[in-house]
Design a protein around this motif. Structure first.
Motif, PDB file in Angstrom:
ATOM      1  N   VAL A  92       0.818  -1.260   0.089  1.00  0.00           N
ATOM      2  CA  VAL A  92      -0.028  -0.193   0.151  1.00  0.00           C
ATOM      3  C   VAL A  92       0.723   1.184   0.071  1.00  0.00           C
ATOM      4  O   VAL A  92       2.088   1.031   0.569  1.00  0.00           O
ATOM      5  CB  VAL A  92      -0.895   0.051   1.217  1.00  0.00           C
ATOM      6  CG1 VAL A  92      -1.651   1.352   1.176  1.00  0.00           C
ATOM      7  CG2 VAL A  92      -1.801  -1.125   1.238  1.00  0.00           C
ATOM      8  N   PHE A  93       0.770   2.260  -0.894  1.00  0.00           N
ATOM      9  CA  PHE A  93       1.243   3.420  -1.077  1.00  0.00           C
ATOM     10  C   PHE A  93       0.523   4.748  -0.524  1.00  0.00           C
ATOM     11  O   PHE A  93      -0.583   4.773  -0.889  1.00  0.00           O
ATOM     12  CB  PHE A  93       1.688   3.552  -2.317  1.00  0.00           C
ATOM     13  CG  PHE A  93       2.607   2.366  -2.760  1.00  0.00           C
ATOM     14  CD1 PHE A  93       3.901   2.357  -3.031  1.00  0.00           C
ATOM     15  CD2 PHE A  93       1.937   1.305  -3.524  1.00  0.00           C
ATOM     16  CE1 PHE A  93       4.551   1.468  -3.574  1.00  0.00           C
ATOM     17  CE2 PHE A  93       2.546   0.368  -4.222  1.00  0.00           C
ATOM     18  CZ  PHE A  93       3.930   0.286  -4.060  1.00  0.00           C
ATOM     19  N   LEU A 114       6.170 -11.894   1.011  1.00  0.00           N
ATOM     20  CA  LEU A 114       5.452 -12.434   2.377  1.00  0.00           C
ATOM     21  C   LEU A 114       4.005 -12.305   2.348  1.00  0.00           C
ATOM     22  O   LEU A 114       3.642 -11.586   1.304  1.00  0.00           O
ATOM     23  CB  LEU A 114       6.116 -11.645   3.565  1.00  0.00           C
ATOM     24  CG  LEU A 114       7.899 -11.613   3.593  1.00  0.00           C
ATOM     25  CD1 LEU A 114       8.095 -10.649   4.720  1.00  0.00           C
ATOM     26  CD2 LEU A 114       8.007 -12.819   3.998  1.00  0.00           C
ATOM     27  N   VAL A 133       2.059 -10.741   4.314  1.00  0.00           N
ATOM     28  CA  VAL A 133       1.472  -9.597   5.024  1.00  0.00           C
ATOM     29  C   VAL A 133       1.942  -8.129   4.440  1.00  0.00           C
ATOM     30  O   VAL A 133       2.877  -8.301   3.613  1.00  0.00           O
ATOM     31  CB  VAL A 133       2.323  -9.542   6.487  1.00  0.00           C
ATOM     32  CG1 VAL A 133       1.811 -10.560   7.491  1.00  0.00           C
ATOM     33  CG2 VAL A 133       3.734  -9.437   6.379  1.00  0.00           C
ATOM     34  N   PRO A 134       1.099  -7.267   4.689  1.00  0.00           N
ATOM     35  CA  PRO A 134       1.351  -6.012   3.430  1.00  0.00           C
ATOM     36  C   PRO A 134       2.812  -5.085   4.206  1.00  0.00           C
ATOM     37  O   PRO A 134       3.037  -5.298   5.292  1.00  0.00           O
ATOM     38  CB  PRO A 134       0.077  -5.426   3.915  1.00  0.00           C
ATOM     39  CG  PRO A 134      -0.362  -5.744   5.242  1.00  0.00           C
ATOM     40  CD  PRO A 134      -0.111  -7.273   5.380  1.00  0.00           C
ATOM     41  N   VAL A 135       3.157  -4.585   2.954  1.00  0.00           N
ATOM     42  CA  VAL A 135       4.156  -3.614   3.085  1.00  0.00           C
ATOM     43  C   VAL A 135       3.453  -2.185   3.146  1.00  0.00           C
ATOM     44  O   VAL A 135       2.807  -1.949   2.036  1.00  0.00           O
ATOM     45  CB  VAL A 135       5.196  -3.670   2.012  1.00  0.00           C
ATOM     46  CG1 VAL A 135       6.168  -2.374   2.290  1.00  0.00           C
ATOM     47  CG2 VAL A 135       5.896  -4.924   2.218  1.00  0.00           C
ATOM     48  N   LEU A 136       3.429  -1.480   3.975  1.00  0.00           N
ATOM     49  CA  LEU A 136       2.950  -0.044   3.956  1.00  0.00           C
ATOM     50  C   LEU A 136       4.079   0.966   3.820  1.00  0.00           C
ATOM     51  O   LEU A 136       4.788   1.208   4.509  1.00  0.00           O
ATOM     52  CB  LEU A 136       2.223   0.412   5.209  1.00  0.00           C
ATOM     53  CG  LEU A 136       1.678   1.785   5.302  1.00  0.00           C
ATOM     54  CD1 LEU A 136       0.692   2.113   4.177  1.00  0.00           C
ATOM     55  CD2 LEU A 136       0.793   2.067   6.779  1.00  0.00           C
ATOM     56  N   CYS A 137       3.978   1.639   2.582  1.00  0.00           N
ATOM     57  CA  CYS A 137       4.906   2.740   2.386  1.00  0.00           C
ATOM     58  C   CYS A 137       4.227   4.232   2.385  1.00  0.00           C
ATOM     59  O   CYS A 137       3.250   4.524   1.696  1.00  0.00           O
ATOM     60  CB  CYS A 137       5.113   2.635   0.755  1.00  0.00           C
ATOM     61  SG  CYS A 137       6.306   0.926   0.488  1.00  0.00           S
ATOM     62  N   MET A 138       4.973   5.050   3.155  1.00  0.00           N
ATOM     63  CA  MET A 138       4.507   6.587   3.195  1.00  0.00           C
ATOM     64  C   MET A 138       5.628   7.296   2.801  1.00  0.00           C
ATOM     65  O   MET A 138       6.791   7.529   3.592  1.00  0.00           O
ATOM     66  CB  MET A 138       3.974   6.528   4.687  1.00  0.00           C
ATOM     67  CG  MET A 138       2.750   5.493   4.971  1.00  0.00           C
ATOM     68  SD  MET A 138       1.852   5.819   6.519  1.00  0.00           S
ATOM     69  CE  MET A 138       1.248   7.165   6.148  1.00  0.00           C
ATOM     70  N   VAL A 152      11.482  -1.606  -2.207  1.00  0.00           N
ATOM     71  CA  VAL A 152      11.650  -2.388  -0.946  1.00  0.00           C
ATOM     72  C   VAL A 152      11.199  -3.838  -1.408  1.00  0.00           C
ATOM     73  O   VAL A 152      10.341  -4.045  -2.261  1.00  0.00           O
ATOM     74  CB  VAL A 152      10.111  -1.840  -0.132  1.00  0.00           C
ATOM     75  CG1 VAL A 152      10.023  -2.742   1.102  1.00  0.00           C
ATOM     76  CG2 VAL A 152      10.385  -0.314   0.200  1.00  0.00           C
ATOM     77  N   ALA A 202      10.717  -7.708   0.367  1.00  0.00           N
ATOM     78  CA  ALA A 202      10.693  -8.394   1.538  1.00  0.00           C
ATOM     79  C   ALA A 202      10.542  -9.947   0.834  1.00  0.00           C
ATOM     80  O   ALA A 202       9.741 -10.453   0.074  1.00  0.00           O
ATOM     81  CB  ALA A 202       9.388  -8.161   2.456  1.00  0.00           C
ATOM     82  N   ILE A 225      14.807  -8.101   4.484  1.00  0.00           N
ATOM     83  CA  ILE A 225      13.907  -7.230   3.920  1.00  0.00           C
ATOM     84  C   ILE A 225      14.939  -6.067   3.514  1.00  0.00           C
ATOM     85  O   ILE A 225      15.997  -5.741   3.986  1.00  0.00           O
ATOM     86  CB  ILE A 225      12.955  -6.424   5.161  1.00  0.00           C
ATOM     87  CG1 ILE A 225      11.912  -7.460   5.526  1.00  0.00           C
ATOM     88  CG2 ILE A 225      12.452  -5.186   4.498  1.00  0.00           C
ATOM     89  CD1 ILE A 225      11.257  -7.069   6.658  1.00  0.00           C
ATOM     90  N   PRO A 244      17.243 -10.125   8.744  1.00  0.00           N
ATOM     91  CA  PRO A 244      17.669  -8.653   8.434  1.00  0.00           C
ATOM     92  C   PRO A 244      17.042  -7.780   7.830  1.00  0.00           C
ATOM     93  O   PRO A 244      16.437  -8.027   6.795  1.00  0.00           O
ATOM     94  CB  PRO A 244      19.218  -8.938   8.240  1.00  0.00           C
ATOM     95  CG  PRO A 244      19.351 -10.080   7.574  1.00  0.00           C
ATOM     96  CD  PRO A 244      18.182 -11.222   7.930  1.00  0.00           C
ATOM     97  N   ILE A 286       4.782  -4.871   7.353  1.00  0.00           N
ATOM     98  CA  ILE A 286       6.185  -3.908   7.536  1.00  0.00           C
ATOM     99  C   ILE A 286       5.719  -2.634   7.055  1.00  0.00           C
ATOM    100  O   ILE A 286       5.099  -2.223   6.116  1.00  0.00           O
ATOM    101  CB  ILE A 286       6.979  -4.776   6.220  1.00  0.00           C
ATOM    102  CG1 ILE A 286       7.417  -6.019   6.567  1.00  0.00           C
ATOM    103  CG2 ILE A 286       8.325  -3.692   5.880  1.00  0.00           C
ATOM    104  CD1 ILE A 286       7.994  -6.513   5.162  1.00  0.00           C
ATOM    105  N   VAL A 306       7.364   1.161   6.076  1.00  0.00           N
ATOM    106  CA  VAL A 306       8.404   1.947   5.658  1.00  0.00           C
ATOM    107  C   VAL A 306       7.978   3.302   5.382  1.00  0.00           C
ATOM    108  O   VAL A 306       7.237   3.564   4.614  1.00  0.00           O
ATOM    109  CB  VAL A 306       9.285   1.321   4.185  1.00  0.00           C
ATOM    110  CG1 VAL A 306      10.538   2.176   3.872  1.00  0.00           C
ATOM    111  CG2 VAL A 306       9.521  -0.147   4.433  1.00  0.00           C
ATOM    112  N   SER A 307       8.337   4.408   6.157  1.00  0.00           N
ATOM    113  CA  SER A 307       7.912   5.518   6.097  1.00  0.00           C
ATOM    114  C   SER A 307       8.893   6.824   6.487  1.00  0.00           C
ATOM    115  O   SER A 307       9.695   6.696   7.276  1.00  0.00           O
ATOM    116  CB  SER A 307       6.507   5.391   7.116  1.00  0.00           C
ATOM    117  OG  SER A 307       6.137   6.991   7.171  1.00  0.00           O
TER     118      SER A 307
END
Lengths: 439, 439
Positions: free
Chosen positions: A274-275, A288, A290-295, A302, A304, A309, B291, B309, B311-312
């Motif tokens: 999600v961005f 993976l 599970v979600p990666v949240l980018c802000m 990124v 994973a 990661i 890691p 995850i 990343v912000s």
């Protein structure tokens, strides 16, 4: 067309998706027209088949990649396995001998050699076909592909042709010049050396005999460990005065780093991501669940996976190698000829993995000297063979195997199991295999 | 000192470390002098004990946090559990009644109420003690703590005192003004309202009786679901003309977002992380075993847990809430009174978790109607009770439990098991508990 695809390489530059058993060419990262994901090796194989359905494809590779190749391309593909890692000259030598002695290719027939991982379109494989046709007819002993440069790169080798025709004699080679020198060469008509060449099979077999003393596949295979580590360029090309180059001006990309790889993605993410609206030029590759949240990210990648990661500025991502070398390289995910496994948990004296077998596939019949194992089938149907006794299994069944027990499983449908390994110093080397004699 | 710590809150702002059963106060993120990690609740509890070893501490909380509190603070701590979520007035009312009716605090004694999650030093708890002492003696009915503002924040409430003495009558309250208005108030001597107040127990019990009609703990507990959702500020403070404020000028931080939380970290990372030399002002909080490699990052926070995850950009991290609300909130990790569990794999009709029991602890005796379970002990020693029969277990033992089987495990040492759950629609609600009658 007889084509040898060279599939080598370790997996450090595209960590954490690549690892010691999954080189970059096996990462499923490209979206096909049908919307499925495919890897570089799958993409190249599909493109060759489209251009030439009759192509005789042989993948020259190491033992560690055989499972992944079977998993991704099926069991029909020709594979020529190096008994140990050497360099491209021994690999090409073995594969050429394999083509002649195992697959029956005649010495007068042309062979094209190509890396397994260029990011190209179908016109590239049309060009490979022309390259082979030229090699069959030409008085030159080697015909190289020269790629029209798109910028003065310092990281490629350059081929400088004698004249500006599409097929020309080679004047000289320049390996990784400075950018300024590269610009000069390009002005003179220099082309990138993408490691692609064609020849009549007999020519290379003769060179192999002269250099190694071996004249056939069995001899090369047996003496492989004694062969010098030398590239085809140094071993053959540099000593050959009679070489042609054929220009190729189509799309060609070397996707060796995260920065270049993400340029070939058709969207901002593969896997859950999600961005927020403040992200710009961000790519996420997430294996993976599970979600990666980018802000608020800009110009970043990124990635994973069960191995780790990576969060990197795109430009910085090309300097990844020394950092990855320092990591503990326990393989957390691998594709096998029969399916895949993923490590779920590593304890002091235990390891828990999820095993997925593809329908109709089976593991090797094997045993472990120092560890017990417990299988709990979580999905699908199949048969276990435990110390010679076959039994039907389905979701909910539990199989316990003390150290020394011979065991295997055959998947009748897709079969998933949780395998708990118990013992001190659990290692992939604690494995004895034999072929089952009763099934 | 009688102190009520209000422990509420959901876990969205500090995702992925916080989740529906782990609010931010339970994240172990602060390094103690001994080098161990502690959570906000552990830090505050330790600080109170240091300042006042005799303090009678009661944590007012919801059912979902009881396991985590016992896990982190042991079983001796006083806990007052709300039967359902209301707001701070009902929570304070129940806790005050609990202090009087269960723990024997007299109506004339002072009680201090404080959120469980301020990031403060010991002088703050010295100030709480003074606040209580003042409440015991003052003619005012409520004594609030007013925190000296460090900047004109628009996100806090302001208390405007009548004069500039350290203890003053309150002139008025201003809730979340604009920054400009906040600057004006601060010039007039306004203080931040940190949600801390003290009173004589009898005063609040009388207000509770007037507002709710309930006069004791049992009545409040029984009628709790019928109480209005209203804050203590709206329910009591705003209607009370006789209030004092006592200034506090020590360190006080509200660590509600990743941006503020990372400021309180004593190093760049918790958990496995590697930074290249081009990183600046980056914090990593990594609860996974693999890691995180950071390259070329500036002003960023990376957090990884079994839930996901983040990343912000640090400044952007305060806008996380609406994104996290959209995620599927399957709990992947939780601390229980007996230890913890972590989800390793979620299949179509299975779930695999790793269960860790602390030495001497036990699960509830329970059964599931719709799922089978398989335990494989991977570490430690203990006893299982399966349909009434006790059995020793150790690493390597496998226990299978069909749906309907009553089961529990008692850990004699630290005990770790892989639990495979098998069934359709696996849910935490499929659980029947009873107390074992035979052990």
């Amino acid at each position: 067309m007889n084509i040898i695809l060279l599939s080598g390489g370790s997996g450090q530059r595209l960590w954490p998706l690549s690892n010691d058993v999954r080189s970059k060419q096996f990462i499923r990262i490209f979206r096909t027209e049908k919307g499925e994901l495919e890897s570089m090796v799958q993409r190249v194989y599909r493109q060759i088949r489209t251009v030439d359905p009759e192509a005789k494809v042989t993948i020259a590779t190491s033992k560690s990649q055989v499972s992944a190749i079977h998993n991704q391309l099926g069991s029909d593909v020709g594979i020529c396995v190096e008994p140990c890692r050497r360099d491209t000259f021994p690999a090409v030598a073995l594969a050429v001998a394999y083509l002649r002695d195992v697959r029956g290719v005649r010495e007068s027939e042309p062979v094209v050699v190509c890396p397994v991982d260029p990011y190209v379109e179908e016109d590239y494989f049309q060009a490979l076909k022309s390259l082979g046709e030229r090699a069959a007819l030409s008085e030159a002993n080697l015909v190289l592909m020269g790629i029209e440069p798109t910028y003065p790169s310092a990281k490629y080798g350059y081929i400088i042709p004698k004249d500006k025709k599409n097929i020309s004699k080679v004047s000289m080679f320049k390996e990784k010049p400075t950018e300024a020198a590269a610009a000069d060469y390009i002005a003179q008509g220099a082309l990138w050396n993408g490691g692609v060449f064609a020849f009549r099979l007999g020519y290379v077999m003769e060179r192999v005999r002269q250099i190694t003393g071996f004249a056939d596949y069995d001899g090369l295979l047996e003496g492989y460990h004694s062969l010098e580590k030398i590239s085809f360029d140094y071993g053959v090309v540099e000593h050959e005065p009679n070489i042609e180059v054929m220009g190729f001006s189509g799309m060609w990309k070397d996707l060796g780093t995260w920065n270049t790889l993400t340029e070939a993605m058709d969207g901002p993410n593969i896997g859950k991501a999600v961005f927020n609206e403040k992200c710009e030029n961000v790519h996420v590759i997430n294996e993976l669940d599970v979600p990666v949240l980018c802000m608020g990210l800009k110009n970043m990648v990124v990635s994973a996976s069960p191995e780790g990661i990576l969060v990197s500025d795109k430009e910085q991502s090309s300097y990844i190698k020394p950092f990855v070398s320092e990591f503990d390289h326990k393989v957390m995910y691998a594709e096998k000829s029969w399916g895949s496994f993923r490590v779920l948990d590593v304890g002091k004296s235990s390891m828990t993995i999820k095993v997925t077998l593809n329908p109709g596939h089976r593991m090797n019949y094997h045993s472990h000297q120092y560890r017990d194992e417990v299988w709990t089938v979580v999905c699908g149907e199949g048969r276990t063979i435990i110390d010679g006794t076959e039994k039907q299994v389905a979701a909910g069944d539990v199989v316990t195997m003390a150290a020394g027990t011979w065991h295997m499983v055959i998947a009748d449908t897709e079969l998933q199991m949780i395998e708990v390994q118990l013992g001190k110093d659990i290692s992939v080397y604690d494995k004895q295999k034999h072929e089952p004699i009763f099934c």
